[in-house]
Write a protein that holds these residues in place. Sequence first.
Motif, PDB file in Angstrom:
ATOM      1  N   GLY A   1       6.298   1.078   7.215  1.00 56.20           N
ATOM      2  CA  GLY A   1       5.409   0.396   6.285  1.00 56.20           C
ATOM      3  C   GLY A   1       5.188  -1.057   6.632  1.00 56.20           C
ATOM      4  N   ALA A   2       4.084  -1.588   6.129  1.00 49.45           N
ATOM      5  CA  ALA A   2       3.694  -2.969   6.415  1.00 49.45           C
ATOM      6  C   ALA A   2       4.729  -3.944   5.879  1.00 49.45           C
ATOM      7  CB  ALA A   2       2.326  -3.257   5.792  1.00 49.45           C
TER       8      ALA A   2
ATOM      9  N   GLN B   1      -7.116  -0.977  -3.550  1.00 50.85           N
ATOM     10  CA  GLN B   1      -6.417  -0.793  -2.280  1.00 50.85           C
ATOM     11  C   GLN B   1      -6.473   0.677  -1.822  1.00 50.85           C
ATOM     12  OE1 GLN B   1      -5.316  -3.249  -0.437  1.00 50.85           O
ATOM     13  NE2 GLN B   1      -5.812  -4.779  -2.002  1.00 50.85           N
TER      14      GLN B   1
ATOM     15  N   VAL C   1      -4.620   3.219  -1.194  1.00 54.34           N
ATOM     16  CA  VAL C   1      -3.243   3.695  -1.364  1.00 54.34           C
ATOM     17  C   VAL C   1      -3.030   5.035  -0.669  1.00 54.34           C
ATOM     18  CG1 VAL C   1      -1.457   4.296  -3.022  1.00 54.34           C
ATOM     19  CG2 VAL C   1      -3.051   2.439  -3.527  1.00 54.34           C
TER      20      VAL C   1
ATOM     21  N   ILE D   1      -5.201   3.532   9.229  1.00 60.28           N
ATOM     22  CA  ILE D   1      -5.282   4.262   7.974  1.00 60.28           C
ATOM     23  C   ILE D   1      -6.659   4.891   7.827  1.00 60.28           C
ATOM     24  CG2 ILE D   1      -3.569   2.817   6.840  1.00 60.28           C
ATOM     25  CD1 ILE D   1      -5.814   1.332   5.466  1.00 60.28           C
TER      26      ILE D   1
ATOM     27  N   ALA E   1      -0.658   6.858   6.468  1.00 59.06           N
ATOM     28  CA  ALA E   1      -0.247   6.025   7.595  1.00 59.06           C
ATOM     29  C   ALA E   1       1.266   5.948   7.731  1.00 59.06           C
ATOM     30  CB  ALA E   1      -0.832   4.611   7.442  1.00 59.06           C
ATOM     31  N   LEU E   2       1.989   5.991   6.603  1.00 55.25           N
ATOM     32  CA  LEU E   2       3.450   6.004   6.666  1.00 55.25           C
ATOM     33  C   LEU E   2       3.944   7.232   7.418  1.00 55.25           C
ATOM     34  CD1 LEU E   2       4.383   4.872   3.039  1.00 55.25           C
ATOM     35  CD2 LEU E   2       4.771   3.579   5.139  1.00 55.25           C
TER      36      LEU E   2
ATOM     37  N   ILE F   1       6.525  -0.062   0.086  1.00 60.32           N
ATOM     38  CA  ILE F   1       5.296   0.164  -0.678  1.00 60.32           C
ATOM     39  C   ILE F   1       4.818  -1.208  -1.169  1.00 60.32           C
ATOM     40  CG2 ILE F   1       4.240   1.346  -2.622  1.00 60.32           C
ATOM     41  CD1 ILE F   1       5.314   3.236  -0.453  1.00 60.32           C
TER      42      ILE F   1
ATOM     43  N   SER G   1      -1.117  -3.721  12.276  1.00 59.84           N
ATOM     44  CA  SER G   1      -2.222  -3.075  11.602  1.00 59.84           C
ATOM     45  C   SER G   1      -2.088  -1.576  11.783  1.00 59.84           C
ATOM     46  CB  SER G   1      -3.556  -3.567  12.181  1.00 59.84           C
ATOM     47  OG  SER G   1      -4.627  -2.898  11.569  1.00 59.84           O
TER      48      SER G   1
ATOM     49  N   TYR H   1      -2.804   4.602   2.970  1.00 60.21           N
ATOM     50  CA  TYR H   1      -1.538   3.963   3.344  1.00 60.21           C
ATOM     51  C   TYR H   1      -0.405   4.986   3.397  1.00 60.21           C
ATOM     52  CZ  TYR H   1       2.420   0.708   3.289  1.00 60.21           C
ATOM     53  OH  TYR H   1       3.572   0.039   3.604  1.00 60.21           O
TER      54      TYR H   1
END
Length: 284
Positions: free
Chosen positions: A263-264, A29, A31, A284, A37-38, A9, A281, A34
């Motif tokens: 995650g990134a 952001q 969130v 998202i 996307a996870l 995170i 990338s 994201y």
Amino acid sequence: MKQGLYVHIPFCKQICHYCDFNKVLLEGQPVDAYIRALSTEGKWRVENGRYHADTFYVGGGTPTALNSEQLQQLFLGLKKVGVYWDEMSEVTVEVNPDGVTDEQLRVLKEAGVNRLSIGVQTFDAELLQQIGRTHGAEDVERLIHRVRDQGFNNVSIDLMYALPAQTDEQWKATVEKAISLDPDHISAYGLKIEPKTQFHNWKKAGKLTPVDEDEEADMYEWLIQRLADAGFLQYEISNFSKPNKESLHNLLYWENEPYLALGAGSHGYMDGSRYSNIGRSLTI
């Protein structure tokens, strides 16, 4: 064979001056996107539609920068795509001492989280300000009482030594305070001034002088002996635990067991090879 899961995170409400992990300021952001996307990445990476995590670690950044609804969606979304854990799994979430609500703790407990890692670093008010932390020493004590009341019986404290201008007396006072709070686990890391951090910029500008290496070594050697006297077993270079309270997720790394990472900025190790999400990338 054990297998783990790491979820990153990257959001923080405040960027600490020493931190070189993958992170961004929370404000503005995406969130919620994201978190979705996870789950998408989890579904993409999981073979045969199911992945059981014997150890599960949520790090950052600041995982508790997510609100209670977002935390709930994080765990539900992973289970929905076949990433799961059970009551025998060790499930750890990193938390900051300030800003954690009882509702967030309740969500974590209901999701199966059974271990918390609290980012303390130091109990010295002046040093906390100098390294860019937003909490006070009293926040740590209050949080530990609250999480114990909520039924968390595996609590770790993170400390740092060799901070700029940190004295031997300040370090010893921090360790003594940590011991007095009776955590199950203590991690202690010597400061490394990394590129792209505020500390690195200040060092280049001559505004920061690192602690002498011999002083740092003395701090570390004293720590080992003091924690041993207090009943903590050193099972890794920087990690100390009460008996049977070692971080199973950390041990999984050391024992070269596989782990899925989502995650990134995360790193995974599956099927004998490593992979990295740095630069990826996510949709998202």
